[in-house]
Design an enzyme around this catalytic site. Structure first.
Site, mmCIF file in Angstrom:
data_model
loop_
_atom_site.group_PDB
_atom_site.id
_atom_site.type_symbol
_atom_site.label_atom_id
_atom_site.label_comp_id
_atom_site.label_asym_id
_atom_site.label_seq_id
_atom_site.Cartn_x
_atom_site.Cartn_y
_atom_site.Cartn_z
ATOM 1 N N HIS A 1 7.384 -0.176 2.435
ATOM 2 C CA HIS A 1 8.176 -1.393 2.647
ATOM 3 C C HIS A 1 8.403 -1.617 4.141
ATOM 4 O O HIS A 1 8.184 -2.714 4.663
ATOM 5 C CB HIS A 1 9.519 -1.236 1.914
ATOM 6 C CG HIS A 1 10.493 -2.339 2.141
ATOM 7 N ND1 HIS A 1 10.802 -3.272 1.169
ATOM 8 C CD2 HIS A 1 11.264 -2.668 3.215
ATOM 9 C CE1 HIS A 1 11.700 -4.117 1.640
ATOM 10 N NE2 HIS A 1 11.999 -3.770 2.876
ATOM 11 N N GLU A 2 8.812 -0.571 4.835
ATOM 12 C CA GLU A 2 9.057 -0.697 6.275
ATOM 13 C C GLU A 2 7.759 -0.920 7.051
ATOM 14 O O GLU A 2 7.709 -1.716 7.988
ATOM 15 C CB GLU A 2 9.774 0.547 6.803
ATOM 16 C CG GLU A 2 11.233 0.638 6.424
ATOM 17 C CD GLU A 2 12.034 -0.551 6.945
ATOM 18 O OE1 GLU A 2 11.748 -1.032 8.063
ATOM 19 O OE2 GLU A 2 12.939 -0.998 6.230
ATOM 20 N N HIS B 1 6.771 -4.506 7.187
ATOM 21 C CA HIS B 1 7.452 -5.313 8.202
ATOM 22 C C HIS B 1 6.704 -5.235 9.533
ATOM 23 O O HIS B 1 6.495 -6.252 10.211
ATOM 24 C CB HIS B 1 8.886 -4.812 8.410
ATOM 25 C CG HIS B 1 9.804 -5.077 7.262
ATOM 26 N ND1 HIS B 1 9.862 -6.284 6.614
ATOM 27 C CD2 HIS B 1 10.734 -4.284 6.660
ATOM 28 C CE1 HIS B 1 10.774 -6.229 5.652
ATOM 29 N NE2 HIS B 1 11.310 -5.023 5.658
#
Length: 236
Positions: free
Chosen positions: A22-23, A26
């Site tokens: 998820h990170e 980004h």
């Protein structure tokens, strides 16, 4: 004890993968929009160690996992955590507000994509025996971790991704006020998810997830070409 350790491993690994990817999403989204900050900081990596936050990635998810597995009914109903935020320099975007919104939504989209991959792999675990059953359980936890993380982060409360998307699409005057919530956002989240439900006996976030999760599982399995029929919250 061996069974508990095995169940923890089946549950912890999917959570760590969901949070760290998820990170990473980004950072890759920011890079695609012209911001090299995450890459320059060495955060464009699929190595979970680079993204781990001691409290958000290890301690809090660990407490949630152990407490739910140890106490009846010995099942995982809810997970929450976070990784070290990927550094982003919004001023490098052509439109900083819209750019941050796109970077923010990349995290949940990655989680939904990973859940879909889990659904595609599920038929490979069909059949009798210990390892197929363990593989199926791993994929269920993997899908559950990603779906919950993706949905939860869509809540429109800064610093959750949904809050940053809201700041990016709301009229400027409202967006400025909404962005001020970020300093209190994590407190609001912890109050709503952990403290108030225990004090008041009312859990709106948990109830919402119980209603949305079966629909989300059915939708993702459908997108993977599988019909799982009448899935309900008790089968997850």
């Amino acid at each position: 004890m061996t069974s508990l350790i095995f169940n923890l491993a089946l549950a912890v690994i999917p959570v760590i993968l969901a949070i760290t990817l998820h990170e990473a999403a980004h950072g890759f989204a920011a890079l695609a929009l012209g911001d090299t900050t995450a890459r320059d900081a060495g955060r464009l990596s699929l190595n979970p160690i680079r993204h781990i936050d001691r409290m958000g990635t290890i301690i809090l998810p660990g407490i949630l996992l152990i407490s739910q597995l140890v106490f009846p009914p010995h099942r995982i109903f809810f997970m929450f955590g976070w990784a070290k935020p990927v550094p982003v320099s919004a001023w490098k975007f052509r439109d900083p507000r819209r750019g941050m919104a796109l970077v923010a939504i990349a995290g949940p989209l990655m989680n939904f994509f990973l859940a879909w991959i889990g659904a595609l792999l599920m038929p490979l675990t069909e059949g009798p025996g210990f390892w197929p059953a363990a593989g199926q359980q791993f994929l269920i936890y993997f899908m559950l971790s990603n779906i919950v993380l993706g949905l939860f982060n869509l809540l429109p409360i800064p610093p959750l991704d949904g809050g940053r998307v809201a700041v990016g699409v709301l009229p400027l005057a409202i967006a400025r006020v909404w962005a001020q919530l970020e300093r209190f956002g994590i407190v609001i989240v912890l109050l709503a998810v952990f403290i108030l439900p225990r004090l008041l006996g009312v859990d709106p976030v948990g109830e919402a997830l119980n209603h949305v999760l079966p629909w989300a599982f059915r939708t993702i399995f459908w997108l993977a070409g599988q019909d799982i029929g009448g899935l309900d919250g008790n089968t997850i």
